[in-house]
Design an enzyme around this catalytic site. Sequence first.
Site, mmCIF file in Angstrom:
data_model
loop_
_atom_site.group_PDB
_atom_site.id
_atom_site.type_symbol
_atom_site.label_atom_id
_atom_site.label_comp_id
_atom_site.label_asym_id
_atom_site.label_seq_id
_atom_site.Cartn_x
_atom_site.Cartn_y
_atom_site.Cartn_z
ATOM 1 C CG LEU A 193 -1.923 -1.189 1.267
ATOM 2 C CD1 LEU A 193 -2.868 -1.039 2.453
ATOM 3 C CD2 LEU A 193 -2.735 -1.315 -0.028
ATOM 4 N N GLY A 194 2.145 1.102 -0.228
ATOM 5 C CA GLY A 194 3.027 2.273 -0.283
ATOM 6 C C GLY A 194 2.985 2.943 -1.644
ATOM 7 C CD GLN A 195 6.466 7.351 -4.382
ATOM 8 O OE1 GLN A 195 7.471 6.947 -3.792
ATOM 9 N NE2 GLN A 195 6.476 8.396 -5.195
ATOM 10 C CE LYS B 153 15.857 0.155 0.160
ATOM 11 N NZ LYS B 153 14.966 -0.919 -0.304
ATOM 12 C CE1 TYR C 112 15.328 3.695 1.592
ATOM 13 C CE2 TYR C 112 16.555 5.539 0.660
ATOM 14 C CZ TYR C 112 15.620 4.532 0.531
ATOM 15 O OH TYR C 112 14.982 4.355 -0.667
ATOM 16 C CG ASP D 143 1.036 -2.234 3.552
ATOM 17 O OD1 ASP D 143 1.538 -1.632 2.587
ATOM 18 O OD2 ASP D 143 1.187 -1.846 4.740
ATOM 19 C CB ILE D 144 1.441 -3.832 8.639
ATOM 20 C CG1 ILE D 144 2.286 -2.604 8.313
ATOM 21 C CG2 ILE D 144 2.295 -5.079 8.721
ATOM 22 C CD1 ILE D 144 3.298 -2.242 9.393
ATOM 23 C CB ILE E 226 8.566 -7.606 5.969
ATOM 24 C CG1 ILE E 226 8.810 -6.260 6.640
ATOM 25 C CG2 ILE E 226 7.903 -7.446 4.619
ATOM 26 C CD1 ILE E 226 9.956 -5.510 6.011
HETATM 27 N N1 SER Z 1 13.018 8.654 -2.445
HETATM 28 C C1 SER Z 1 13.974 8.143 -1.483
HETATM 29 C C2 SER Z 1 14.137 9.053 -0.351
HETATM 30 O O1 SER Z 1 14.070 10.239 -0.576
HETATM 31 C C3 SER Z 1 15.300 7.903 -2.142
HETATM 32 O O2 SER Z 1 15.314 6.662 -2.712
HETATM 33 O O3 SER Z 1 14.408 8.629 0.728
#
Ligand code: SER
Length: 356
Positions: free
Chosen positions: A44-46, A179, A175, A68-69, A87
Amino acid sequence: MFKNTRLRSISAQQQTIRTLYNNHWQNGGGATSKNPTVLITGGLGQLGIECSKLLRSQYGAEKVILTDIRQPSQSILKSGPFQYANILDPRRLEKIVIDNKVDWIVHLSATLSAKGELDIPLATKVNIEGMQNIIELAKHYKLRVFVPSTIGAFGPDSPKNPTPNLTIQRPRTIYGVSKVYAELLGEYYHHKFGLDFRSLRLPGVVSCDLPGGGTTDYAIDMFHNAITKGKYECYLKPKTTVPMIYIDDCLRAIYEFMDAPNDAIQRRVYNINAVSFSPEDLANEIRNYFPQFEVTYNPDAIRQEIADSWPEVLDDTEARQDWKWKPEYNFKTLVETMIDQVKVFHHTPERIASTA
Ligand code: SER
């Protein structure tokens, strides 16, 4: 005694499941399936809802399971299978994989860059522990797995313009760190276990649905504010340029890359590039449609530092060569399309509810 019986029954169960899966692969299922059943996390995210629409148009509505949660809207429930799944709960995910004979996982759940800096333990759990759960599941059931990476996987030591596919990656956000970990873990599982892991380093994704928690979100906010308020206060400096991509190009890239035969792919992780612009460039282009649009700048220290550490342009030569990646939207058509879409968004209450 009890323990042994229980162990035997678990191993008998696993044997039955493996036999079922072996039959599934022999009948053309599994990672190389031409008509795969796909499980999407973070559904349900972007990216999730739109990704499910594209994959359902190719493989059939019943073949794509959104998870999704969060609670989906009625229209999402009607559009195809939806399952509640966290997840961080691998047993639940495993059950969905087994019950539905899943072939591919598109793992979209993630805590984005700016939100991650405000809650590092949460980002670590979602992005690192979540990734570990997904990759173990994919290895066990021989699934193809797609995990988006990002411009955020680079840092201030990486060349900025262009940023090569293979270069220094020393990100300064949790983040980005998570990744890079996902990229390396996926490559390692590919080499060690033959896992069909695939990942694309995505630019900031521009869509009318709001992402939440990213550094590139300003671009989306700017369109919504231009249309609803006629003014916008931007949290980045006017000349901060980073790579961006319109959502249709981004989803087509994911689809084409997932669909590409294994022998076309020389790498497990590719840069893709589309356009690059700054807040000032975007404000000027939007003024072609709304000449009175006012933008002020009030840089936020955390997000400005993040954006300053990211590439300006990604070098995607290898994606273009190996599996023929090519964006369709340039800066002008991206802005024109977004203005049309955001106008529709603000007149469609159901759309707003689905992203709440
Ligand atoms: N759209 C992401 C962010 O701004 C970058 O991958 O965190």
